[in-house]
Design a protein around this motif. Structure first.
Motif, PDB file in Angstrom:
ATOM      1  N   ASP A  76       2.038 -27.623  45.797  1.00 56.59           N
ATOM      2  CA  ASP A  76       1.841 -29.263  46.490  1.00 56.59           C
ATOM      3  C   ASP A  76       1.780 -30.170  45.675  1.00 56.59           C
ATOM      4  O   ASP A  76       1.940 -31.240  46.331  1.00 56.59           O
ATOM      5  N   GLY A  77       2.119 -29.901  44.961  1.00 55.85           N
ATOM      6  CA  GLY A  77       2.942 -31.156  43.588  1.00 55.85           C
ATOM      7  C   GLY A  77       1.559 -32.511  43.256  1.00 55.85           C
ATOM      8  O   GLY A  77       1.642 -32.708  42.477  1.00 55.85           O
ATOM      9  N   GLU A  78      -0.170 -31.302  44.019  1.00 52.80           N
ATOM     10  CA  GLU A  78      -1.323 -31.892  43.959  1.00 52.80           C
ATOM     11  C   GLU A  78      -1.653 -32.653  42.484  1.00 52.80           C
ATOM     12  O   GLU A  78      -1.644 -33.765  42.014  1.00 52.80           O
ATOM     13  N   ILE A  79      -1.421 -31.298  41.692  1.00 53.12           N
ATOM     14  CA  ILE A  79      -1.514 -31.027  40.018  1.00 53.12           C
ATOM     15  C   ILE A  79      -0.284 -32.256  39.283  1.00 53.12           C
ATOM     16  O   ILE A  79      -0.906 -32.949  38.422  1.00 53.12           O
ATOM     17  N   THR A  80       1.047 -32.037  39.598  1.00 56.70           N
ATOM     18  CA  THR A  80       1.519 -32.766  38.815  1.00 56.70           C
ATOM     19  C   THR A  80       1.645 -34.003  39.243  1.00 56.70           C
ATOM     20  O   THR A  80       1.715 -35.392  38.461  1.00 56.70           O
ATOM     21  N   ASP A  81       1.219 -34.539  39.901  1.00 54.01           N
ATOM     22  CA  ASP A  81       1.181 -35.956  40.983  1.00 54.01           C
ATOM     23  C   ASP A  81      -0.243 -36.793  39.476  1.00 54.01           C
ATOM     24  O   ASP A  81       0.006 -37.609  39.360  1.00 54.01           O
ATOM     25  N   PHE A  82      -1.554 -36.310  40.117  1.00 56.51           N
ATOM     26  CA  PHE A  82      -2.845 -36.290  38.958  1.00 56.51           C
ATOM     27  C   PHE A  82      -2.378 -36.291  38.049  1.00 56.51           C
ATOM     28  O   PHE A  82      -2.823 -36.963  36.999  1.00 56.51           O
ATOM     29  N   LEU A  83      -1.851 -35.087  37.098  1.00 55.47           N
ATOM     30  CA  LEU A  83      -1.201 -35.561  35.279  1.00 55.47           C
ATOM     31  C   LEU A  83      -0.480 -36.216  35.236  1.00 55.47           C
ATOM     32  O   LEU A  83      -0.093 -36.911  34.091  1.00 55.47           O
ATOM     33  N   TYR A  84       0.454 -36.763  36.117  1.00 55.41           N
ATOM     34  CA  TYR A  84       1.930 -38.463  35.729  1.00 55.41           C
ATOM     35  C   TYR A  84       0.613 -39.035  35.393  1.00 55.41           C
ATOM     36  O   TYR A  84       0.712 -39.907  34.870  1.00 55.41           O
ATOM     37  N   ASN A  85       0.344 -39.554  36.652  1.00 55.74           N
ATOM     38  CA  ASN A  85      -1.077 -40.332  36.046  1.00 55.74           C
ATOM     39  C   ASN A  85      -2.063 -40.605  35.438  1.00 55.74           C
ATOM     40  O   ASN A  85      -2.127 -40.936  34.431  1.00 55.74           O
ATOM     41  N   VAL A  86      -2.274 -39.557  34.660  1.00 58.04           N
ATOM     42  CA  VAL A  86      -3.239 -38.590  33.267  1.00 58.04           C
ATOM     43  C   VAL A  86      -2.130 -39.183  32.428  1.00 58.04           C
ATOM     44  O   VAL A  86      -2.944 -40.403  31.626  1.00 58.04           O
ATOM     45  N   TYR A  87      -1.437 -38.737  32.169  1.00 58.77           N
ATOM     46  CA  TYR A  87      -0.320 -38.789  31.067  1.00 58.77           C
ATOM     47  C   TYR A  87       0.461 -40.724  31.314  1.00 58.77           C
ATOM     48  O   TYR A  87       0.316 -40.871  30.488  1.00 58.77           O
ATOM     49  N   ALA A  88       0.779 -41.445  32.333  1.00 59.32           N
ATOM     50  CA  ALA A  88       0.184 -42.885  31.693  1.00 59.32           C
ATOM     51  C   ALA A  88      -0.788 -43.427  30.970  1.00 59.32           C
ATOM     52  O   ALA A  88      -0.568 -44.628  30.720  1.00 59.32           O
ATOM     53  N   ILE A  89      -1.683 -43.393  31.781  1.00 57.18           N
ATOM     54  CA  ILE A  89      -3.379 -43.382  30.816  1.00 57.18           C
ATOM     55  C   ILE A  89      -3.123 -42.811  29.017  1.00 57.18           C
ATOM     56  O   ILE A  89      -2.912 -43.692  27.921  1.00 57.18           O
ATOM     57  N   TYR A 142      -4.950 -24.795  34.025  1.00 54.25           N
ATOM     58  CA  TYR A 142      -3.757 -25.896  33.544  1.00 54.25           C
ATOM     59  C   TYR A 142      -3.574 -27.108  33.062  1.00 54.25           C
ATOM     60  O   TYR A 142      -2.722 -27.637  32.311  1.00 54.25           O
ATOM     61  N   SER A 143      -4.616 -27.824  33.579  1.00 57.89           N
ATOM     62  CA  SER A 143      -3.845 -29.995  32.769  1.00 57.89           C
ATOM     63  C   SER A 143      -4.363 -29.891  31.535  1.00 57.89           C
ATOM     64  O   SER A 143      -3.830 -30.622  30.940  1.00 57.89           O
ATOM     65  N   ALA A 144      -5.519 -28.776  31.230  1.00 57.77           N
ATOM     66  CA  ALA A 144      -5.546 -29.395  29.389  1.00 57.77           C
ATOM     67  C   ALA A 144      -3.911 -28.625  28.623  1.00 57.77           C
ATOM     68  O   ALA A 144      -3.768 -29.398  27.850  1.00 57.77           O
ATOM     69  N   VAL A 171     -12.864 -37.940  29.733  1.00 61.98           N
ATOM     70  CA  VAL A 171     -13.197 -36.801  31.057  1.00 61.98           C
ATOM     71  C   VAL A 171     -12.881 -37.128  32.104  1.00 61.98           C
ATOM     72  O   VAL A 171     -12.825 -37.948  33.020  1.00 61.98           O
ATOM     73  N   PHE A 172     -11.742 -36.773  32.965  1.00 63.70           N
ATOM     74  CA  PHE A 172     -10.287 -36.099  34.026  1.00 63.70           C
ATOM     75  C   PHE A 172     -11.267 -34.841  34.841  1.00 63.70           C
ATOM     76  O   PHE A 172     -11.937 -33.718  33.991  1.00 63.70           O
ATOM     77  N   ASP A 173     -12.141 -35.242  35.613  1.00 59.66           N
ATOM     78  CA  ASP A 173     -11.990 -34.292  37.019  1.00 59.66           C
ATOM     79  C   ASP A 173     -11.224 -34.216  37.385  1.00 59.66           C
ATOM     80  O   ASP A 173     -10.595 -34.354  38.777  1.00 59.66           O
ATOM     81  N   CYS A 174     -10.967 -32.581  37.634  1.00 59.65           N
ATOM     82  CA  CYS A 174      -9.820 -32.351  37.924  1.00 59.65           C
ATOM     83  C   CYS A 174     -10.664 -31.192  39.428  1.00 59.65           C
ATOM     84  O   CYS A 174      -9.555 -30.937  40.303  1.00 59.65           O
ATOM     85  N   ARG A 175     -12.059 -31.334  39.844  1.00 55.26           N
ATOM     86  CA  ARG A 175     -12.210 -31.084  40.739  1.00 55.26           C
ATOM     87  C   ARG A 175     -11.244 -31.124  42.288  1.00 55.26           C
ATOM     88  O   ARG A 175     -12.103 -31.059  43.213  1.00 55.26           O
ATOM     89  N   SER A 176     -11.324 -32.205  42.923  1.00 59.58           N
ATOM     90  CA  SER A 176     -10.590 -32.777  43.954  1.00 59.58           C
ATOM     91  C   SER A 176      -9.413 -31.821  43.750  1.00 59.58           C
ATOM     92  O   SER A 176      -9.041 -31.838  45.555  1.00 59.58           O
TER      93      SER A 176
END
Length: 141
Positions: free
Chosen positions: A64-77, A108-110, A32-37
Protein backbone atom coordinates in the motif's frame (compact mmCIF):
# COMPACT_ATOMS: atom_id res chain seq x y z
CA UNK A 1 32.86 4.32 20.72
CA UNK A 2 34.25 5.69 17.46
CA UNK A 3 37.81 7.02 17.79
CA UNK A 4 38.79 7.57 14.14
CA UNK A 5 36.91 10.90 13.71
CA UNK A 6 34.61 9.43 11.07
CA UNK A 7 30.89 9.15 11.50
CA UNK A 8 29.47 5.77 12.49
CA UNK A 9 25.70 5.42 12.41
CA UNK A 10 24.09 2.77 14.59
CA UNK A 11 20.70 1.71 13.25
CA UNK A 12 18.48 -0.48 15.43
CA UNK A 13 15.11 -2.16 15.38
CA UNK A 14 13.44 -2.90 18.69
CA UNK A 15 10.22 -3.79 20.50
CA UNK A 16 8.60 -1.06 22.59
CA UNK A 17 7.60 -3.85 24.99
CA UNK A 18 11.30 -4.25 25.87
CA UNK A 19 12.09 -0.54 26.02
CA UNK A 20 13.82 2.06 23.91
CA UNK A 21 17.50 1.22 23.31
CA UNK A 22 20.16 3.16 25.19
CA UNK A 23 22.86 5.08 23.37
CA UNK A 24 26.16 3.69 24.63
CA UNK A 25 28.32 5.95 22.44
CA UNK A 26 28.43 8.71 25.02
CA UNK A 27 26.68 10.98 22.53
CA UNK A 28 23.38 10.72 24.37
CA UNK A 29 20.83 10.48 21.65
CA UNK A 30 19.71 10.38 18.08
CA UNK A 31 16.35 9.42 16.65
CA UNK A 32 13.62 7.02 17.70
CA UNK A 33 10.95 6.46 15.06
CA UNK A 34 7.67 4.76 15.99
CA UNK A 35 6.50 2.27 13.34
CA UNK A 36 3.37 1.20 15.21
CA UNK A 37 1.07 3.33 13.03
CA UNK A 38 1.99 1.25 9.97
CA UNK A 39 -0.26 -1.72 9.11
CA UNK A 40 1.10 -4.69 11.10
CA UNK A 41 1.76 -7.96 9.25
CA UNK A 42 2.15 -9.61 12.66
CA UNK A 43 -1.64 -9.61 12.94
CA UNK A 44 -1.87 -12.28 10.25
CA UNK A 45 -0.98 -15.93 10.81
CA UNK A 46 0.99 -16.30 7.58
CA UNK A 47 3.49 -13.63 8.72
CA UNK A 48 3.76 -14.41 12.45
CA UNK A 49 6.91 -16.56 12.11
CA UNK A 50 8.57 -14.23 9.57
CA UNK A 51 10.43 -10.93 9.96
CA UNK A 52 10.76 -7.69 8.03
CA UNK A 53 13.69 -9.31 6.21
CA UNK A 54 11.50 -11.97 4.58
CA UNK A 55 10.07 -11.36 1.09
CA UNK A 56 6.41 -12.04 1.98
CA UNK A 57 6.58 -9.43 4.77
CA UNK A 58 8.43 -6.97 2.54
CA UNK A 59 5.74 -7.36 -0.14
CA UNK A 60 2.98 -6.96 2.47
CA UNK A 61 4.53 -3.78 3.85
CA UNK A 62 5.24 -2.24 0.44
CA UNK A 63 1.86 -3.15 -1.10
CA UNK A 64 0.00 0.00 0.00
CA UNK A 65 3.03 2.32 0.00
CA UNK A 66 2.53 3.31 3.61
CA UNK A 67 5.97 2.20 4.78
CA UNK A 68 7.76 3.70 1.78
CA UNK A 69 6.08 7.07 2.44
CA UNK A 70 7.12 6.79 6.09
CA UNK A 71 10.74 6.05 5.18
CA UNK A 72 10.80 8.81 2.55
CA UNK A 73 10.12 11.28 5.36
CA UNK A 74 12.62 9.60 7.70
CA UNK A 75 15.32 9.83 5.02
CA UNK A 76 14.63 13.55 4.54
CA UNK A 77 15.27 14.14 8.24
CA UNK A 78 18.26 11.86 8.73
CA UNK A 79 20.06 12.80 5.50
CA UNK A 80 20.17 16.44 6.59
CA UNK A 81 21.38 15.36 10.02
CA UNK A 82 24.09 13.07 8.61
CA UNK A 83 25.29 15.80 6.22
CA UNK A 84 25.72 18.15 9.19
CA UNK A 85 27.35 15.53 11.40
CA UNK A 86 29.89 14.71 8.69
CA UNK A 87 30.70 18.41 8.14
CA UNK A 88 31.04 19.03 11.87
CA UNK A 89 33.21 15.96 12.49
CA UNK A 90 30.77 14.16 14.78
CA UNK A 91 31.55 10.50 15.24
CA UNK A 92 28.31 8.82 16.38
CA UNK A 93 24.63 8.90 15.54
CA UNK A 94 21.94 6.43 16.59
CA UNK A 95 18.72 5.87 14.65
CA UNK A 96 16.15 3.47 16.10
CA UNK A 97 12.88 2.05 14.83
CA UNK A 98 10.39 0.56 17.24
CA UNK A 99 7.22 -1.43 16.81
CA UNK A 100 5.15 -3.71 18.98
CA UNK A 101 7.30 -6.84 18.76
CA UNK A 102 10.47 -5.68 17.00
CA UNK A 103 9.91 -8.25 14.27
CA UNK A 104 8.25 -6.84 11.16
CA UNK A 105 7.83 -3.07 10.66
CA UNK A 106 10.82 -1.93 12.70
CA UNK A 107 13.09 -4.59 11.18
CA UNK A 108 12.07 -3.57 7.66
CA UNK A 109 12.57 0.12 8.46
CA UNK A 110 15.96 -0.32 10.14
CA UNK A 111 17.26 -2.59 7.38
CA UNK A 112 16.20 -0.24 4.59
CA UNK A 113 17.49 2.81 6.45
CA UNK A 114 20.91 1.22 7.03
CA UNK A 115 21.12 0.30 3.34
CA UNK A 116 20.01 3.81 2.30
CA UNK A 117 22.64 5.52 4.45
CA UNK A 118 25.41 3.19 3.34
CA UNK A 119 24.53 3.57 -0.35
CA UNK A 120 24.33 7.35 -0.08
CA UNK A 121 27.31 8.06 2.19
CA UNK A 122 29.50 4.94 2.25
CA UNK A 123 30.10 5.44 5.96
CA UNK A 124 30.22 2.76 8.64
CA UNK A 125 26.80 1.48 9.65
CA UNK A 126 26.27 -0.80 12.64
CA UNK A 127 22.89 -2.47 12.18
CA UNK A 128 21.24 -4.29 15.06
CA UNK A 129 17.86 -5.99 14.99
CA UNK A 130 17.76 -6.28 18.76
CA UNK A 131 14.82 -8.64 19.25
CA UNK A 132 15.93 -10.83 16.32
CA UNK A 133 19.51 -10.99 17.63
CA UNK A 134 20.88 -10.07 14.19
CA UNK A 135 23.89 -7.77 13.79
CA UNK A 136 25.52 -6.55 10.60
CA UNK A 137 28.16 -3.95 9.85
CA UNK A 138 28.33 -2.06 6.57
CA UNK A 139 31.81 -0.70 6.04
CA UNK A 140 33.95 0.42 3.11
CA UNK A 141 37.04 -1.68 2.65
Amino acid sequence: MNTDNKLTVKVMSFSYRKGIPEDNSGNGGGYVFDCRSIHNPGRYDEYKQLTGLDLPVIEFLEKDGEITDFLYNVYAIIDTHIDRYIKRGFTNLMICFGCTGGQHRSVYSAQHTAEHIYQKYGIKIELLHREQNIEKTFESE
